[in-house]
Motif scaffolding. Structure first.
Motif, PDB file in Angstrom:
ATOM      1  N   LYS A   1      -2.784  57.845  18.302  1.00 39.07           N
ATOM      2  CA  LYS A   1      -3.528  56.608  18.201  1.00 39.07           C
ATOM      3  C   LYS A   1      -2.893  55.547  19.083  1.00 39.07           C
ATOM      4  CE  LYS A   1      -5.037  57.441  13.430  1.00 39.07           C
ATOM      5  NZ  LYS A   1      -5.032  56.936  12.045  1.00 39.07           N
ATOM      6  N   ASN A   2      -3.710  54.620  19.530  1.00 39.36           N
ATOM      7  CA  ASN A   2      -3.233  53.546  20.398  1.00 39.36           C
ATOM      8  C   ASN A   2      -2.553  52.484  19.542  1.00 39.36           C
ATOM      9  OD1 ASN A   2      -2.768  51.969  22.599  1.00 39.36           O
ATOM     10  ND2 ASN A   2      -4.856  51.162  22.711  1.00 39.36           N
ATOM     11  N   GLU A   3      -1.306  52.777  19.150  1.00 39.97           N
ATOM     12  CA  GLU A   3      -0.561  51.866  18.303  1.00 39.97           C
ATOM     13  C   GLU A   3       0.534  51.180  19.101  1.00 39.97           C
ATOM     14  OE1 GLU A   3       0.923  54.140  15.090  1.00 39.97           O
ATOM     15  OE2 GLU A   3      -1.035  54.471  14.149  1.00 39.97           O
ATOM     16  N   ILE A   4       0.917  49.987  18.666  1.00 42.63           N
ATOM     17  CA  ILE A   4       1.973  49.236  19.331  1.00 42.63           C
ATOM     18  C   ILE A   4       3.324  49.851  18.985  1.00 42.63           C
ATOM     19  CG2 ILE A   4       3.115  46.999  19.487  1.00 42.63           C
ATOM     20  CD1 ILE A   4       0.462  45.681  18.838  1.00 42.63           C
ATOM     21  N   LEU A   5       4.114  50.125  19.998  1.00 44.09           N
ATOM     22  CA  LEU A   5       5.442  50.678  19.790  1.00 44.09           C
ATOM     23  C   LEU A   5       6.395  49.534  19.442  1.00 44.09           C
ATOM     24  CD1 LEU A   5       7.424  53.061  19.926  1.00 44.09           C
ATOM     25  CD2 LEU A   5       7.757  52.510  22.357  1.00 44.09           C
ATOM     26  N   LYS A   6       6.942  49.587  18.235  1.00 44.50           N
ATOM     27  CA  LYS A   6       7.862  48.556  17.782  1.00 44.50           C
ATOM     28  C   LYS A   6       9.294  49.000  18.065  1.00 44.50           C
ATOM     29  CE  LYS A   6       4.808  47.052  14.021  1.00 44.50           C
ATOM     30  NZ  LYS A   6       4.708  46.808  12.557  1.00 44.50           N
ATOM     31  N   PHE A   7      10.034  48.166  18.759  1.00 38.23           N
ATOM     32  CA  PHE A   7      11.416  48.509  19.087  1.00 38.23           C
ATOM     33  C   PHE A   7      12.245  47.240  19.232  1.00 38.23           C
ATOM     34  CE2 PHE A   7       9.369  47.705  23.090  1.00 38.23           C
ATOM     35  CZ  PHE A   7      10.331  47.054  23.842  1.00 38.23           C
ATOM     36  N   THR A   8      13.543  47.390  19.000  1.00 38.71           N
ATOM     37  CA  THR A   8      14.507  46.316  19.199  1.00 38.71           C
ATOM     38  C   THR A   8      15.799  46.925  19.721  1.00 38.71           C
ATOM     39  OG1 THR A   8      13.586  45.015  17.373  1.00 38.71           O
ATOM     40  CG2 THR A   8      15.784  44.422  18.134  1.00 38.71           C
ATOM     41  N   ILE A   9      16.252  46.447  20.877  1.00 40.21           N
ATOM     42  CA  ILE A   9      17.498  46.914  21.464  1.00 40.21           C
ATOM     43  C   ILE A   9      18.374  45.692  21.711  1.00 40.21           C
ATOM     44  CG2 ILE A   9      18.580  48.213  23.330  1.00 40.21           C
ATOM     45  CD1 ILE A   9      15.912  49.549  23.852  1.00 40.21           C
TER      46      ILE A   9
ATOM     47  N   LEU B   1      22.575  42.315  28.761  1.00 38.16           N
ATOM     48  CA  LEU B   1      21.213  42.092  28.289  1.00 38.16           C
ATOM     49  C   LEU B   1      21.266  41.960  26.771  1.00 38.16           C
ATOM     50  CD1 LEU B   1      18.260  41.847  29.058  1.00 38.16           C
ATOM     51  CD2 LEU B   1      18.074  44.323  29.004  1.00 38.16           C
ATOM     52  N   PRO B   2      21.229  40.726  26.252  1.00 38.00           N
ATOM     53  CA  PRO B   2      21.444  40.531  24.811  1.00 38.00           C
ATOM     54  C   PRO B   2      20.373  41.157  23.924  1.00 38.00           C
ATOM     55  CG  PRO B   2      21.744  38.476  26.017  1.00 38.00           C
ATOM     56  CD  PRO B   2      21.135  39.452  26.974  1.00 38.00           C
ATOM     57  N   LEU B   3      19.106  41.087  24.364  1.00 35.90           N
ATOM     58  CA  LEU B   3      18.047  41.537  23.460  1.00 35.90           C
ATOM     59  C   LEU B   3      16.799  41.940  24.228  1.00 35.90           C
ATOM     60  CD1 LEU B   3      16.813  41.823  20.571  1.00 35.90           C
ATOM     61  CD2 LEU B   3      16.150  39.413  20.749  1.00 35.90           C
ATOM     62  N   ILE B   4      16.249  43.103  23.852  1.00 38.26           N
ATOM     63  CA  ILE B   4      14.917  43.520  24.279  1.00 38.26           C
ATOM     64  C   ILE B   4      14.165  43.911  23.020  1.00 38.26           C
ATOM     65  CG2 ILE B   4      13.552  45.167  25.607  1.00 38.26           C
ATOM     66  CD1 ILE B   4      15.800  45.511  27.501  1.00 38.26           C
ATOM     67  N   ALA B   5      13.013  43.299  22.797  1.00 36.26           N
ATOM     68  CA  ALA B   5      12.250  43.582  21.582  1.00 36.26           C
ATOM     69  C   ALA B   5      10.765  43.547  21.886  1.00 36.26           C
ATOM     70  CB  ALA B   5      12.587  42.578  20.476  1.00 36.26           C
ATOM     71  N   TRP B   6      10.021  44.327  21.104  1.00 39.33           N
ATOM     72  CA  TRP B   6       8.576  44.415  21.322  1.00 39.33           C
ATOM     73  C   TRP B   6       7.869  43.088  21.054  1.00 39.33           C
ATOM     74  CZ3 TRP B   6       4.905  43.762  17.344  1.00 39.33           C
ATOM     75  CH2 TRP B   6       5.452  43.612  16.055  1.00 39.33           C
ATOM     76  N   ASN B   7       8.427  42.266  20.178  1.00 40.21           N
ATOM     77  CA  ASN B   7       7.802  40.985  19.834  1.00 40.21           C
ATOM     78  C   ASN B   7       8.628  39.801  20.304  1.00 40.21           C
ATOM     79  OD1 ASN B   7       9.934  41.364  18.123  1.00 40.21           O
ATOM     80  ND2 ASN B   7       8.866  40.733  16.259  1.00 40.21           N
ATOM     81  N   ASN B   8       9.560  40.042  21.226  1.00 40.06           N
ATOM     82  CA  ASN B   8      10.397  38.958  21.710  1.00 40.06           C
ATOM     83  C   ASN B   8       9.646  38.135  22.748  1.00 40.06           C
ATOM     84  OD1 ASN B   8      12.800  37.503  21.809  1.00 40.06           O
ATOM     85  ND2 ASN B   8      13.532  38.637  23.590  1.00 40.06           N
ATOM     86  N   GLU B   9       9.614  36.831  22.581  1.00 40.10           N
ATOM     87  CA  GLU B   9       8.866  35.972  23.499  1.00 40.10           C
ATOM     88  C   GLU B   9       9.538  35.899  24.869  1.00 40.10           C
ATOM     89  OE1 GLU B   9       8.212  32.183  21.750  1.00 40.10           O
ATOM     90  OE2 GLU B   9       6.952  32.958  20.121  1.00 40.10           O
ATOM     91  N   LYS B  10      10.860  35.843  24.883  1.00 38.50           N
ATOM     92  CA  LYS B  10      11.585  35.760  26.140  1.00 38.50           C
ATOM     93  C   LYS B  10      12.796  36.684  26.103  1.00 38.50           C
ATOM     94  CE  LYS B  10      10.334  31.118  27.735  1.00 38.50           C
ATOM     95  NZ  LYS B  10      10.846  29.802  28.212  1.00 38.50           N
TER      96      LYS B  10
END
Length: 443
Positions: A135-143, A173-182
């Motif tokens: 299914k076309n679902e949003i991949l949620k991730f946080t690194i 690179l402090p943060l990469i997230a699926w819902n991160n604005e910047k």
């Protein structure tokens, strides 16, 4: 009592066996990967240490080496790779990593035409097309906390006989997230023996924009020479680049890139195919006001050359200036003859506010006469303003000495619309005519 002991004995044995298995699992996995690496990834590898931290859900790899196809030369190595997972977020269908650390990685990239030394690692093209049943679902991730320390990247172009060595490569690179604005990223490394490069990037995931602040200091421009030989008859190029640029781009339009900033090259020199230093200057500075690759507009503020020296030689075969540009004109004519007729597309526009030459020298030599003619235009100062692709009046103010004694001052106005339209107002003082004797003797 015996029944109770048996009741706990079997689970205890199972737990003991499981503990022993987990204890030796890292060694088992390491031996399996090393032994079967050529079957798995088509490359020989070595692993010094492999550790699983079950309490922190982390994996650590030390002293890793991946070899080239010849099984002798090293392609990739690093002293440590560490990844700390956060499995509890899987309950919310989110993949999370608390830390990724890569220490002292070394990579050697070799290009020979269109082939690279990592081609065997790439998956082969498959003609079978599989339907995507997911299914076309949003991949949620946080690194979080991505770090690269003391890296080294060596690039070798076999055909161009060019090498580029990036050392002391550091990435934060402090943060990469699926819902991160910047997202913010910093890269720092040395290039060559003295060069230093710093990159600070910000990605706006809401606006789908990014900004890169690129700073360079004393970067050797010599490697650029290898990629100019198709356009210029250049044997060597020297100089150290220092610059500060701002690059703004659009993630939805790859070509929509705007560039501004300034840069300078110290101790600049170009040697042509005749081993003559055709152009040199202690300092060349350029300011970029608005450059956009989408609109093909190239806007510059001031281009300034301090104490430039230019060598102009006329031989019976040709002038050195024409020989220097000969590869460009040859390739341009071939490309024009082979290219199919098509629309010109977006026209190229440019603007240069000011071009300034300070205390320059033009050395002229004519070897076609009975005896050589040599003449210097020294203490040359020139200022050109308002240069565009469509400018009708471009003023040029100049002053120079004629062979160290005479003087030439004046102003010209020329047009990009009509190259035959030229106005000049000039004054000549104390010009020695005896300097032109080689011409009078010849003719």
């Amino acid at each position: 009592m015996i029944h109770i002991k048996k009741r706990y004995l079997i689970p205890g044995i199972i737990l003991l066996v499981l503990a022993v298995f987990l204890f030796f699992l890292s060694d088992i996995a390491k031996n399996y990967l090393v032994k079967n690496s050529e079957k798995l990834i088509h490359r020989k590898i070595e692993i010094g240490e492999l550790h699983f931290n079950y309490a922190r859900v982390a994996v650590q790899v030390k002293d890793f080496v991946m070899y080239e196809d010849n099984k002798t030369d090293q392609f990739l190595s690093f002293s440590e790779f560490y990844i700390n997972l956060n499995p509890w977020t899987l309950l919310q269908n989110e993949y999370s990593v608390s830390e990724i650390r890569l220490a002292e990685p070394k990579v050697q990239v070799i290009q020979n035409g269109e082939s690279f030394n990592f081609d065997s690692l790439m998956p082969k093209d498959s003609t079978e097309v599989k339907k995507d049943s997911t299914k076309n679902e949003i991949l949620k991730f946080t690194i979080r906390n991505i770090q690269l320390k003391d890296g080294q990247l060596k690039y070798v172009d076999v055909q161009k006989k060019n090498e580029l060595d990036m050392k002391d490569l550091n990435l934060n690179l402090p943060l990469i997230a699926w819902n991160n604005e910047k997202s913010d990223m910093g890269v720092d490394f040395t290039l060559g023996e003295k060069g230093h490069v710093n990159v600070q990037a910000t990605v706006d995931n809401i606006q789908k924009k990014y900004q890169i602040d690129l700073t360079t200091e004393n970067v050797d421009i010599q490697p650029v020479k290898s990629y100019l030989t198709d356009y210029f008859d250049v044997k060597s190029m020297e100089g150290a680049l220092t610059s500060k640029l701002k690059i703004v781009g659009d993630m939805n339009e790859v070509i929509n890139i705007a560039i501004s900033g300034n840069g300078s090259v110290s101790n600049f020199s170009v040697t042509d195919g005749r081993s003559e230093k055709i152009l040199s200057a202690p300092n060349v500075s350029v300011s970029i006001s608005d450059m956009n690759l989408k609109t093909f507009h190239f806007g510059f503020g001031k281009i300034e050359l301090d104490q430039p020296k230019m060598l102009v030689i006329r031989d019976k075969s040709a002038m050195n200036i024409m020989q220097f540009f000969e590869p460009y004109f040859r390739n341009d004519s071939i490309a024009a003859a082979q290219a199919p007729k098509q629309d010109s597309g977006t026209p190229v526009t440019y603007k240069i506010d000011t071009i300034r030459i300070n205390n320059g020298l033009v050395s002229i030599a004519d070897n076609t006469l009975n005896r050589p003619f040599k003449y210097d235009l020294n203490d040359l100062n020139m200022t050109m303003t308002g240069l565009t692709e469509s400018a009708d009046e471009i003023p040029v103010v100049f002053t120079t000495k004629l062979n160290n004694r005479g003087e030439l001052t004046g102003k010209t106005v020329w047009s990009m619309q009509d190259f035959m339209s030229l106005q000049m107002d000039a004054k000549i003082k104390r010009m020695e005519l005896i300097s032109f004797s080689p011409y009078s003797e010849y003719y």
